[in-house]
Design a protein around this motif. Structure first.
Motif, PDB file in Angstrom:
ATOM      1  N   LEU A  98      16.300  38.961  39.564  1.00 16.60           N
ATOM      2  CA  LEU A  98      15.504  40.183  39.447  1.00 16.60           C
ATOM      3  C   LEU A  98      14.104  39.889  39.970  1.00 16.60           C
ATOM      4  O   LEU A  98      13.473  38.907  39.560  1.00 16.60           O
ATOM      5  CB  LEU A  98      15.437  40.642  37.992  1.00 16.60           C
ATOM      6  N   ILE A  99      13.619  40.740  40.879  1.00 15.66           N
ATOM      7  CA  ILE A  99      12.268  40.628  41.418  1.00 15.66           C
ATOM      8  C   ILE A  99      11.506  41.900  41.061  1.00 15.66           C
ATOM      9  O   ILE A  99      11.990  43.006  41.322  1.00 15.66           O
ATOM     10  CB  ILE A  99      12.294  40.424  42.940  1.00 15.66           C
ATOM     11  N   MET A 100      10.327  41.741  40.455  1.00 14.61           N
ATOM     12  CA  MET A 100       9.523  42.889  40.049  1.00 14.61           C
ATOM     13  C   MET A 100       8.110  42.718  40.601  1.00 14.61           C
ATOM     14  O   MET A 100       7.489  41.675  40.401  1.00 14.61           O
ATOM     15  CB  MET A 100       9.482  43.016  38.528  1.00 14.61           C
ATOM     16  N   ASP A 101       7.622  43.741  41.290  1.00 17.92           N
ATOM     17  CA  ASP A 101       6.283  43.709  41.877  1.00 17.92           C
ATOM     18  C   ASP A 101       5.393  44.698  41.140  1.00 17.92           C
ATOM     19  O   ASP A 101       5.425  45.902  41.405  1.00 17.92           O
ATOM     20  CB  ASP A 101       6.358  44.037  43.372  1.00 17.92           C
ATOM     21  N   GLU A 102       4.630  44.211  40.182  1.00 16.20           N
ATOM     22  CA  GLU A 102       3.721  45.027  39.369  1.00 16.20           C
ATOM     23  C   GLU A 102       4.387  46.301  38.858  1.00 16.20           C
ATOM     24  O   GLU A 102       3.903  47.422  39.108  1.00 16.20           O
ATOM     25  CB  GLU A 102       2.465  45.367  40.166  1.00 16.20           C
ATOM     26  N   PRO A 103       5.482  46.174  38.118  1.00 14.80           N
ATOM     27  CA  PRO A 103       6.230  47.377  37.708  1.00 14.80           C
ATOM     28  C   PRO A 103       5.527  48.226  36.663  1.00 14.80           C
ATOM     29  O   PRO A 103       5.931  49.362  36.435  1.00 14.80           O
ATOM     30  CB  PRO A 103       7.520  46.777  37.129  1.00 14.80           C
ATOM     31  N   PHE A 104       4.472  47.703  36.023  1.00 19.87           N
ATOM     32  CA  PHE A 104       3.811  48.457  34.952  1.00 19.87           C
ATOM     33  C   PHE A 104       2.430  48.941  35.350  1.00 19.87           C
ATOM     34  O   PHE A 104       1.692  49.466  34.521  1.00 19.87           O
ATOM     35  CB  PHE A 104       3.704  47.588  33.690  1.00 19.87           C
ATOM     36  N   VAL A 105       2.072  48.776  36.620  1.00 17.32           N
ATOM     37  CA  VAL A 105       0.737  49.162  37.068  1.00 17.32           C
ATOM     38  C   VAL A 105       0.574  50.678  36.984  1.00 17.32           C
ATOM     39  O   VAL A 105       1.537  51.432  37.131  1.00 17.32           O
ATOM     40  CB  VAL A 105       0.498  48.667  38.513  1.00 17.32           C
ATOM     41  N   SER A 106      -0.615  51.136  36.695  1.00 21.16           N
ATOM     42  CA  SER A 106      -1.026  52.543  36.657  1.00 21.16           C
ATOM     43  C   SER A 106      -0.432  53.318  35.493  1.00 21.16           C
ATOM     44  O   SER A 106      -0.577  54.548  35.428  1.00 21.16           O
ATOM     45  CB  SER A 106      -0.670  53.269  37.971  1.00 21.16           C
ATOM     46  N   LEU A 107       0.220  52.654  34.567  1.00 20.12           N
ATOM     47  CA  LEU A 107       0.747  53.349  33.390  1.00 20.12           C
ATOM     48  C   LEU A 107      -0.294  53.343  32.274  1.00 20.12           C
ATOM     49  O   LEU A 107      -1.048  52.381  32.117  1.00 20.12           O
ATOM     50  CB  LEU A 107       2.026  52.657  32.896  1.00 20.12           C
ATOM     51  N   ASP A 108      -0.312  54.421  31.482  1.00 22.29           N
ATOM     52  CA  ASP A 108      -1.217  54.421  30.345  1.00 22.29           C
ATOM     53  C   ASP A 108      -0.715  53.409  29.318  1.00 22.29           C
ATOM     54  O   ASP A 108       0.451  52.998  29.349  1.00 22.29           O
ATOM     55  CB  ASP A 108      -1.329  55.821  29.733  1.00 22.29           C
ATOM     56  N   PRO A 109      -1.577  52.935  28.409  1.00 20.48           N
ATOM     57  CA  PRO A 109      -1.202  51.838  27.504  1.00 20.48           C
ATOM     58  C   PRO A 109       0.077  52.086  26.711  1.00 20.48           C
ATOM     59  O   PRO A 109       0.896  51.172  26.547  1.00 20.48           O
ATOM     60  CB  PRO A 109      -2.422  51.720  26.577  1.00 20.48           C
ATOM     61  N   GLU A 110       0.248  53.302  26.204  1.00 18.75           N
ATOM     62  CA  GLU A 110       1.439  53.589  25.399  1.00 18.75           C
ATOM     63  C   GLU A 110       2.705  53.493  26.243  1.00 18.75           C
ATOM     64  O   GLU A 110       3.697  52.877  25.828  1.00 18.75           O
ATOM     65  CB  GLU A 110       1.338  54.976  24.772  1.00 18.75           C
ATOM     66  N   LEU A 111       2.691  54.070  27.437  1.00 21.74           N
ATOM     67  CA  LEU A 111       3.852  54.014  28.306  1.00 21.74           C
ATOM     68  C   LEU A 111       4.097  52.597  28.807  1.00 21.74           C
ATOM     69  O   LEU A 111       5.248  52.147  28.894  1.00 21.74           O
ATOM     70  CB  LEU A 111       3.668  54.966  29.489  1.00 21.74           C
ATOM     71  N   ALA A 112       3.024  51.871  29.116  1.00 19.96           N
ATOM     72  CA  ALA A 112       3.179  50.486  29.547  1.00 19.96           C
ATOM     73  C   ALA A 112       3.844  49.656  28.457  1.00 19.96           C
ATOM     74  O   ALA A 112       4.712  48.814  28.743  1.00 19.96           O
ATOM     75  CB  ALA A 112       1.822  49.897  29.917  1.00 19.96           C
ATOM     76  N   GLU A 113       3.467  49.886  27.210  1.00 18.82           N
ATOM     77  CA  GLU A 113       4.079  49.165  26.094  1.00 18.82           C
ATOM     78  C   GLU A 113       5.566  49.490  25.981  1.00 18.82           C
ATOM     79  O   GLU A 113       6.398  48.599  25.764  1.00 18.82           O
ATOM     80  CB  GLU A 113       3.355  49.506  24.792  1.00 18.82           C
ATOM     81  N   GLN A 114       5.913  50.764  26.139  1.00 21.45           N
ATOM     82  CA  GLN A 114       7.325  51.156  26.096  1.00 21.45           C
ATOM     83  C   GLN A 114       8.123  50.470  27.203  1.00 21.45           C
ATOM     84  O   GLN A 114       9.232  49.960  26.966  1.00 21.45           O
ATOM     85  CB  GLN A 114       7.448  52.668  26.222  1.00 21.45           C
ATOM     86  N   MET A 115       7.555  50.440  28.417  1.00 20.86           N
ATOM     87  CA  MET A 115       8.252  49.843  29.543  1.00 20.86           C
ATOM     88  C   MET A 115       8.365  48.326  29.393  1.00 20.86           C
ATOM     89  O   MET A 115       9.383  47.726  29.749  1.00 20.86           O
ATOM     90  CB  MET A 115       7.541  50.195  30.850  1.00 20.86           C
ATOM     91  N   LEU A 116       7.324  47.697  28.861  1.00 20.51           N
ATOM     92  CA  LEU A 116       7.383  46.254  28.614  1.00 20.51           C
ATOM     93  C   LEU A 116       8.482  45.914  27.616  1.00 20.51           C
ATOM     94  O   LEU A 116       9.267  44.982  27.831  1.00 20.51           O
ATOM     95  CB  LEU A 116       6.029  45.766  28.088  1.00 20.51           C
TER      96      LEU A 116
END
Length: 222
Positions: free
Chosen positions: A158-176
């Protein structure tokens, strides 16, 4: 199968299995853009089930390393050994806008049934949205769809290139949290680029720091 710059399933260059127990072996001796050398002596391995984060200043060459590792860029000195199946997740979801969420999975993964696609969508919180087109989904839902597409094929890498960039903190936490769960379940050899050290420390079992001109890995972090 490929679409645009998303590669899942088939590698883009002939692949030799990685040896010595490593799923991925990266040996980049040099990479040039014209007369300018941008990378030198970038060497590392990634084991199955291991997550490696690649960090460093903007413009240092992190995404270039990912392009070489994935096989998108073959113009470099050295070699990369990788497994036969891989998935990529980018800063933007890179979805097929004229296809439904379900079709974004089944058209990419040969042999994936609609029922299996629906199960993959349900796993990322998109249950019941299989007929929805990407334009009808929020950015967070599109990011979840991109994750579902990546993991539906059970990739070995799996290769991920900044997959959480530009997300607000709550959404970034969900995605993480979701990404953590999916990586734990599928156990691919994972390489991801991030500018956020907190993301690197949370997801990665090892952090590699790319520095210098031309860029190389800090030896104490390899």
């Amino acid at each position: 199968m490929t679409h645009g710059s998303v590669f899942i399933g088939q590698p883009v260059t002939p692949v030799r299995p990685a040896g010595d127990g490593a799923a991925v072996q990266v040996n980049i001796l040099a990479k040039h853009f014209g007369p300018t050398q941008v990378l030198r002596d970038v060497h590392f391995t990634v084991a199955r089930g291991e997550t490696v984060a690649l960090v460093g200043p903007s413009g240092i060459g992190k995404s270039t390393v990912l392009r070489i590792v994935s096989g998108l860029d073959t113009r470099f000195d050295g070699h990369v050994q990788r497994p036969g199946t891989m998935a990529m997740v980018f800063q933007e979801p890179t979805l097929l806008p004229w296809r439904s969420a379900r079709q974004n999975l089944t058209l990419i993964h040969d042999g994936l049934t609609e029922a299996q696609a629906d199960a993959a969508l349900d796993r990322v919180g998109l249950g019941g949205r299989g007929d929805a087109f990407p334009r009808a989904l929020s950015l967070g839902q599109q990011r979840r769809l991109a994750l579902a597409r990546a993991f539906a094929g059970r990739p070995e890498m799996l290769i991920m290139d900044e997959p959480f960039v530009s997300l607000d903190p709550e959404l970034a936490e969900q995605m993480l949290s979701l990404t953590e769960e999916l990586i734990t379940e599928a156990r691919p050899a994972t390489i991801f680029v991030t500018h956020a050290r907190a993301e690197a420390d949370r997801l990665a079992s090892r952090v590699l720091d790319l520095r210098g001109t031309p860029a190389t890995l800090s030896p104490h972090l390899i």
